[in-house]
Design a protein around this motif. Sequence first.
Motif, mmCIF file in Angstrom:
data_model
loop_
_atom_site.group_PDB
_atom_site.id
_atom_site.type_symbol
_atom_site.label_atom_id
_atom_site.label_comp_id
_atom_site.label_asym_id
_atom_site.label_seq_id
_atom_site.Cartn_x
_atom_site.Cartn_y
_atom_site.Cartn_z
ATOM 1 N N GLY A 207 -1.398 -12.113 26.957
ATOM 2 C CA GLY A 207 -1.503 -13.618 25.486
ATOM 3 C C GLY A 207 -0.325 -14.732 25.579
ATOM 4 O O GLY A 207 -0.282 -15.289 26.211
ATOM 5 N N VAL A 208 0.856 -14.066 26.558
ATOM 6 C CA VAL A 208 2.114 -14.544 26.809
ATOM 7 C C VAL A 208 1.146 -15.901 27.231
ATOM 8 O O VAL A 208 2.294 -17.002 27.597
ATOM 9 C CB VAL A 208 3.300 -13.423 27.726
ATOM 10 N N LEU A 209 0.641 -15.725 28.346
ATOM 11 C CA LEU A 209 0.298 -16.617 29.326
ATOM 12 C C LEU A 209 -0.424 -17.681 29.143
ATOM 13 O O LEU A 209 0.291 -18.589 29.169
ATOM 14 C CB LEU A 209 -0.421 -15.842 31.229
ATOM 15 N N HIS A 210 -1.438 -17.677 28.259
ATOM 16 C CA HIS A 210 -2.340 -18.214 27.141
ATOM 17 C C HIS A 210 -1.484 -19.076 26.428
ATOM 18 O O HIS A 210 -1.355 -19.938 26.413
ATOM 19 C CB HIS A 210 -3.316 -17.510 26.584
ATOM 20 N N ALA A 211 -0.178 -18.607 25.365
ATOM 21 C CA ALA A 211 0.258 -19.167 24.995
ATOM 22 C C ALA A 211 1.163 -19.992 25.414
ATOM 23 O O ALA A 211 1.934 -20.993 24.931
ATOM 24 C CB ALA A 211 1.499 -17.960 24.101
ATOM 25 N N SER A 231 -9.992 -35.644 13.725
ATOM 26 C CA SER A 231 -9.839 -35.484 15.282
ATOM 27 C C SER A 231 -8.568 -36.425 15.162
ATOM 28 O O SER A 231 -8.824 -36.714 17.159
ATOM 29 C CB SER A 231 -11.324 -36.996 15.318
ATOM 30 N N ALA A 232 -7.937 -35.723 15.087
ATOM 31 C CA ALA A 232 -6.663 -36.576 15.496
ATOM 32 C C ALA A 232 -5.887 -35.113 16.438
ATOM 33 O O ALA A 232 -5.356 -35.003 17.582
ATOM 34 C CB ALA A 232 -5.403 -37.113 14.683
ATOM 35 N N MET A 233 -6.513 -33.965 16.038
ATOM 36 C CA MET A 233 -5.847 -32.772 16.050
ATOM 37 C C MET A 233 -6.644 -31.687 16.896
ATOM 38 O O MET A 233 -7.863 -31.007 16.337
ATOM 39 C CB MET A 233 -5.254 -31.963 14.719
ATOM 40 N N PRO A 234 -6.900 -32.255 18.283
ATOM 41 C CA PRO A 234 -7.902 -30.999 18.688
ATOM 42 C C PRO A 234 -7.051 -29.499 18.971
ATOM 43 O O PRO A 234 -5.630 -29.545 18.602
ATOM 44 C CB PRO A 234 -6.699 -31.481 21.011
ATOM 45 N N GLY A 235 -7.853 -28.704 18.368
ATOM 46 C CA GLY A 235 -7.209 -27.647 18.452
ATOM 47 C C GLY A 235 -7.984 -26.195 19.199
ATOM 48 O O GLY A 235 -8.928 -26.752 20.171
ATOM 49 N N MET A 236 -8.039 -25.263 18.959
ATOM 50 C CA MET A 236 -8.548 -23.947 19.800
ATOM 51 C C MET A 236 -9.592 -24.197 18.926
ATOM 52 O O MET A 236 -10.775 -23.881 19.649
ATOM 53 C CB MET A 236 -8.171 -22.906 19.603
ATOM 54 N N SER A 237 -10.108 -23.702 17.580
ATOM 55 C CA SER A 237 -11.778 -24.507 17.111
ATOM 56 C C SER A 237 -11.118 -24.823 16.029
ATOM 57 O O SER A 237 -11.561 -24.512 14.971
ATOM 58 C CB SER A 237 -11.748 -23.091 17.028
ATOM 59 N N ARG A 284 2.714 -15.575 21.550
ATOM 60 C CA ARG A 284 1.277 -15.329 22.339
ATOM 61 C C ARG A 284 0.119 -15.727 21.408
ATOM 62 O O ARG A 284 -0.392 -15.845 21.181
ATOM 63 C CB ARG A 284 1.609 -13.439 22.344
ATOM 64 N N ILE A 285 -0.559 -15.632 22.728
ATOM 65 C CA ILE A 285 -2.236 -16.247 21.860
ATOM 66 C C ILE A 285 -3.077 -15.065 22.466
ATOM 67 O O ILE A 285 -3.404 -14.649 23.870
ATOM 68 C CB ILE A 285 -2.735 -17.509 22.795
ATOM 69 N N LEU A 286 -4.009 -14.015 21.523
ATOM 70 C CA LEU A 286 -4.474 -13.296 22.167
ATOM 71 C C LEU A 286 -6.046 -13.958 22.054
ATOM 72 O O LEU A 286 -6.855 -14.017 20.824
ATOM 73 C CB LEU A 286 -4.059 -11.672 20.468
ATOM 74 N N GLU A 287 -6.824 -13.159 23.118
ATOM 75 C CA GLU A 287 -7.739 -13.817 22.632
ATOM 76 C C GLU A 287 -9.081 -12.544 21.844
ATOM 77 O O GLU A 287 -9.015 -11.776 22.046
ATOM 78 C CB GLU A 287 -8.571 -13.980 23.744
ATOM 79 N N ASN A 288 -10.128 -13.301 20.921
ATOM 80 C CA ASN A 288 -11.307 -12.443 20.449
ATOM 81 C C ASN A 288 -11.557 -11.655 21.667
ATOM 82 O O ASN A 288 -11.806 -12.285 22.583
ATOM 83 C CB ASN A 288 -11.595 -13.491 19.536
ATOM 84 N N LYS A 289 -12.213 -10.455 20.897
ATOM 85 C CA LYS A 289 -12.719 -9.538 21.889
ATOM 86 C C LYS A 289 -14.293 -10.150 21.888
ATOM 87 O O LYS A 289 -14.466 -10.059 20.272
ATOM 88 C CB LYS A 289 -12.492 -8.171 21.218
#
Length: 289
Positions: A207-211, A231-237, A284-289
């Motif tokens: 999670g730390v590495l992804h962040a 369209s201006a904000m590229p995001g995770m989703s 941290r960014i925690l991936e969805n399971k």
Amino acid sequence: MKVRIAIPSKGRISGPSVSLLEKAGIGLTDNSSRKLFSNTFDPEISVMFTRAADIPVYVADGAADIGITGFDLTQEKNVDVEFLDDLKFGATRLVVAAPENSDFNTVDDLKNVKIVATEFPHLTQKYFEEKNINATIMPLSGATEVAPLIGVADVIADLTSTGTTLKMNHLHEIDTIINSSVRLIANKESLKTKYEKIEAIRTGILGVLHAERKKLIMANVHKSNLDDIKSAMPGMSGPTVSEVYGDENMVAVHSVISETEVFETINKLRKIGAKDLLVLPIERILENK
Ligand SMILES: Nc1ncnc2c1ncn2[C@@H]1O[C@H](COP(=O)(O)OP(=O)(O)OP(=O)(O)O)[C@@H](O)[C@H]1O
Ligand SMILES: O=P(O)(O)OC[C@H]1O[C@H](OP(=O)(O)OP(=O)(O)O)[C@H](O)[C@@H]1O
Ligand SMILES: [Mg+2]
């Protein structure tokens, strides 16, 4: 079930290892430089400080369940451990290097090498054996760069990353023996018996590495501009949109973006009329399971 993590007590990969654990939420309760052990915020996780070079052996033996150390050291010790993750720091190479003004200039010239000084005798021996070169390995415990200068070795096998140390000592690189970076390794048995806890630690660390190099960007915008904002904000989703209390025409948007996109995104958002812009660090960014 208690999990013990071995981390380097000193040297250049020690600090980053401690800080990675801290960011992952596994803060040390006692990090004084002379301590051999520390508890952490999690009562089921403890930390053992040892020399980076000894960590592969401790993890293989089960004295520690998992460890953070260089890939080079795991290969030098030739241990049977599980390689979990590349932690993406401490990138370096073990190389064969010779004095600038010597007869050793190409890989082919290495057939004339009589003595190689190194802190990595096993990997170096293997390299020369594979090339059918009958060189004597001289094991040293540091400052190998000096060996050819004082005439006790023809060439050296040592770590390099920026190349500064080789250059300073008038040595030039001839070949790479192995590429390395810091890895998370595990004892094979512990991985079976303590799987859940070890996975939880991995999730925290990954999670730390992804962040890393990511920012959270927040802004208030007029509802009528929402399509432009998307369209201006590229995001995770895509951006998350929420109501602004007390102003039904405005919405709050937030999105995770790469550090390199911050400048451009802010400019775009301003042009669209975004207000109350905030750029925040992410732990941290925690991936969805
Ligand atoms: N120049 C470098 N750049 C990146 N990583 C490096 C570099 N030198 C070493 N490393 C990594 O760090 C590991 C430990 O090396 P370091 O020199 O920090 O510790 P050490 O030599 O065991 O410490 P010391 O000799 O001070 O006790 C190496 O095995 C390698 O994986
Ligand atoms: O290519 P460079 O960026 O110059 O890095 C190479 C140097 O880094 C390592 O030593 P370190 O600095 O860890 O010191 P040490 O010899 O005390 O272990 C390695 O043994 C080289 O001497
Ligand atoms: Mg060193």
